[in-house]
Design a protein around this motif. Structure first.
Motif, short mmCIF file in Angstrom:
data_model
loop_
_atom_site.label_atom_id
_atom_site.label_comp_id
_atom_site.label_asym_id
_atom_site.label_seq_id
_atom_site.Cartn_x
_atom_site.Cartn_y
_atom_site.Cartn_z
N TYR A 5 2.22 -8.09 -1.80
CA TYR A 5 1.49 -7.00 -1.15
C TYR A 5 0.03 -7.07 -1.55
CZ TYR A 5 6.28 -5.19 -0.90
OH TYR A 5 7.63 -5.04 -0.69
N VAL A 6 -0.86 -6.97 -0.58
CA VAL A 6 -2.29 -6.98 -0.86
C VAL A 6 -2.79 -5.54 -1.01
CG1 VAL A 6 -4.59 -7.59 0.01
CG2 VAL A 6 -2.67 -9.16 0.36
N PHE A 7 -3.38 -5.26 -2.16
CA PHE A 7 -4.03 -3.96 -2.42
C PHE A 7 -5.53 -4.20 -2.43
CE2 PHE A 7 0.19 -3.18 -3.76
CZ PHE A 7 0.39 -1.80 -3.82
N ALA A 8 -6.27 -3.38 -1.70
CA ALA A 8 -7.72 -3.57 -1.60
C ALA A 8 -8.42 -2.22 -1.67
CB ALA A 8 -8.09 -4.29 -0.31
N GLY A 88 -1.35 -4.73 15.36
CA GLY A 88 -0.44 -5.44 14.48
C GLY A 88 -0.05 -4.65 13.24
N ARG A 89 -0.78 -3.58 12.96
CA ARG A 89 -0.51 -2.76 11.77
C ARG A 89 -0.32 -1.31 12.16
NH1 ARG A 89 -0.13 -4.90 6.32
NH2 ARG A 89 -1.39 -6.79 6.23
N ASP A 90 0.57 -0.64 11.44
CA ASP A 90 0.76 0.80 11.62
C ASP A 90 0.42 1.46 10.29
OD1 ASP A 90 1.50 3.35 12.34
OD2 ASP A 90 3.66 2.99 12.08
N TYR A 91 -0.86 1.83 10.14
CA TYR A 91 -1.32 2.40 8.88
C TYR A 91 -1.15 3.91 8.87
CZ TYR A 91 -3.61 -1.95 7.34
OH TYR A 91 -3.88 -3.24 6.92
N GLY A 92 -0.55 4.40 7.78
CA GLY A 92 -0.54 5.82 7.51
C GLY A 92 -1.76 6.21 6.70
N VAL A 93 -2.08 7.50 6.67
CA VAL A 93 -3.28 8.01 6.01
C VAL A 93 -2.88 8.99 4.91
CG1 VAL A 93 -5.33 9.45 6.33
CG2 VAL A 93 -4.74 7.73 8.05
N ALA A 107 -9.82 8.10 0.07
CA ALA A 107 -8.57 8.19 0.83
C ALA A 107 -7.82 6.87 0.72
CB ALA A 107 -8.85 8.52 2.29
N LEU A 108 -6.64 6.84 1.32
CA LEU A 108 -5.77 5.68 1.22
C LEU A 108 -5.14 5.42 2.59
CD1 LEU A 108 -4.76 3.89 -1.23
CD2 LEU A 108 -2.68 5.28 -1.16
N LEU A 109 -5.15 4.16 3.00
CA LEU A 109 -4.39 3.71 4.16
C LEU A 109 -3.27 2.81 3.65
CD1 LEU A 109 -7.21 2.68 6.71
CD2 LEU A 109 -6.11 4.90 6.44
N TYR A 110 -2.08 2.94 4.22
CA TYR A 110 -0.95 2.11 3.79
C TYR A 110 -0.13 1.70 5.01
CZ TYR A 110 1.90 6.30 4.48
OH TYR A 110 2.53 7.39 5.04
N ASP A 111 0.42 0.51 4.96
CA ASP A 111 1.23 -0.02 6.06
C ASP A 111 2.59 0.66 6.02
OD1 ASP A 111 2.91 -1.55 7.75
OD2 ASP A 111 1.62 -3.30 7.49
N ARG A 112 2.90 1.44 7.04
CA ARG A 112 4.14 2.23 7.04
C ARG A 112 5.39 1.39 7.23
NH1 ARG A 112 2.00 7.61 10.23
NH2 ARG A 112 1.21 6.07 11.70
N ALA A 113 5.22 0.13 7.63
CA ALA A 113 6.37 -0.77 7.70
C ALA A 113 6.76 -1.28 6.32
CB ALA A 113 6.06 -1.95 8.62
N LEU A 114 5.84 -1.17 5.36
CA LEU A 114 6.07 -1.73 4.03
C LEU A 114 6.23 -0.68 2.94
CD1 LEU A 114 3.42 -4.60 4.18
CD2 LEU A 114 5.86 -4.76 4.69
N THR A 142 6.31 3.88 -2.35
CA THR A 142 7.57 3.18 -2.62
C THR A 142 7.74 2.08 -1.60
OG1 THR A 142 8.57 5.20 -3.49
CG2 THR A 142 10.07 3.43 -2.87
N THR A 143 8.08 0.88 -2.07
CA THR A 143 8.26 -0.24 -1.16
C THR A 143 9.52 -0.05 -0.32
OG1 THR A 143 9.52 -1.57 -2.76
CG2 THR A 143 7.12 -1.81 -2.77
N VAL A 144 9.44 -0.36 0.95
CA VAL A 144 10.60 -0.25 1.85
C VAL A 144 11.63 -1.31 1.50
CG1 VAL A 144 11.34 -0.48 4.26
CG2 VAL A 144 9.25 0.81 3.70
N ALA A 145 11.17 -2.51 1.17
CA ALA A 145 12.08 -3.63 0.94
C ALA A 145 12.88 -3.48 -0.35
CB ALA A 145 11.30 -4.95 0.91
N GLY A 146 12.20 -3.09 -1.43
CA GLY A 146 12.87 -3.07 -2.73
C GLY A 146 13.09 -1.72 -3.35
#
Length: 322
Positions: A5-8, A88-93, A107-114, A142-146
């Motif tokens: 996961y890339v955090f920026a 290509g991305r679905d970012y939540g706020v 603020a924070l944007l995060y990929d809601r698929a992940l 929380t990661t969706v995958a793990g």
């Protein structure tokens, strides 16, 4: 099989709503009216397009899965930035209205698929001097995958206006606040909690606000001690060679990523890949003198550049999930 996961983080430089926005808080309306002269829908759309052209290039062209931002006015412009980064991305706020005198928030944007975000665990703490100033935003992802949890703290500490020495006490207060957040998270969630602090600290890794008050150490061994309440600050490596902000031709490492013991332990479910840490001074973002290419504002024609982006460079790092 591990996942990355890339955090920026990026101080996107005065991402304001339009000049006559009905969404603007009354307390800042007159304060920023002059600087927003000419900041209309066309200018805002151009600013968003410029940011959206760069953000997907971060993290080696993958784009951030989690992006902290500073200097944004409200949830509306954040939503528009998130939409501009599609399809290509679905970012939540994640955003909490701050108390800064100019209305610029973190603020924070995060990929809601992940990732999912626990909305009951979003906190914002104002840094108070004579009046409230920029805040620290805390969110639990929380990661969706793990199903693994990481707490993210987004910072924008008080500026150096008026002099670095004269304004230092305000950043020391911010450092104390960040350290308090860190301690409370460890007490509430456990000493092995993965915590990542990012932001524009307006100080460098060696300054007292970070070393002595935020407890951000360059010694990885100190941060990984079982009883440690220190962050590890890997940004020291850039001192003297690169900067996230260039002032009078000199690079300054003001934008930083700090990590807790929970991201450093061998065998932890989430671990930081230190070798991926980067100041993303992409060619398009740089001026001929090496600094960030400002977008500016129409109210200051000499520095307004509709082909610009922001005066800071983004920073990024990869976190792996076992």
């Amino acid at each position: 099989m591990s996942r990355d996961y890339v955090f920026a983080f990026w101080n996107v430089e005065n991402l304001f709503d339009v000049a006559d926005s009905p969404r603007r808080e009354e307390r800042i309306r007159s304060r920023i009216a002059r600087e927003l002269v000419g900041w209309d829908e066309a200018v805002l759309s151009r600013k968003l397009a410029q940011l959206a052209a760069v953000i997907p290039m971060l993290g080696g062209g993958r784009g951030p899965d989690v992006l902290g931002v500073a200097e944004v006015e409200n949830a509306h412009v954040l939503g528009r930035l998130a939409a501009a980064l599609g399809p290509g991305r679905d970012y939540g706020v994640v955003h909490a209205e701050g108390q800064d005198g100019r209305g610029i928030d973190v603020a924070l944007l995060y990929d809601r698929a992940l990732f999912t975000v626990n909305r009951d665990e979003i906190f914002s703490r104002f840094i108070v001097r004579r009046s409230a100033t920029r805040d620290i935003l805390q969110a639990t992802l929380t990661t969706v995958a793990g199903g693994n949890t990481i707490v993210v703290l987004v910072n924008h500490w008080p500026s150096r206006s008026g002099g670095a020495y004269e304004s230092e006490p305000y950043r020391i207060m911010a450092g104390e606040s960040l350290s308090y957040f860190h301690q409370r998270i460890l007490e509430e969630k456990g000493r092995d909690t993965a915590i990542l602090a990012m932001g524009d600290f307006n100080d460098e890794p060696f300054n007292r606000s970070l070393q002595d008050y935020a407890l951000a150490t360059r010694a990885r061994s100190k941060a990984t001690h079982p009883q440690s309440q220190s962050f590890y600050n890997p940004m020291w490596r850039f001192l003297g060679s690169a900067g996230s902000y260039v002032y009078d031709g000199e690079p300054n490492v003001l934008d930083q990523i700090l990590v807790s013991r929970g991201l450093l332990r061998r065998g932890a479910p989430l671990t930081v890949r230190e070798e991926t840490l980067a100041i993303e001074a992409l060619p398009a973002l740089r001026t001929a003198k090496g600094g960030g290419r400002k977008f500016g504002r129409p109210s200051e024609p000499k520095s307004y550049d509709p082909d610009g982006y922001a005066d800071h460079f983004p920073v990024s790092v990869t976190v792996s999930e076992a």
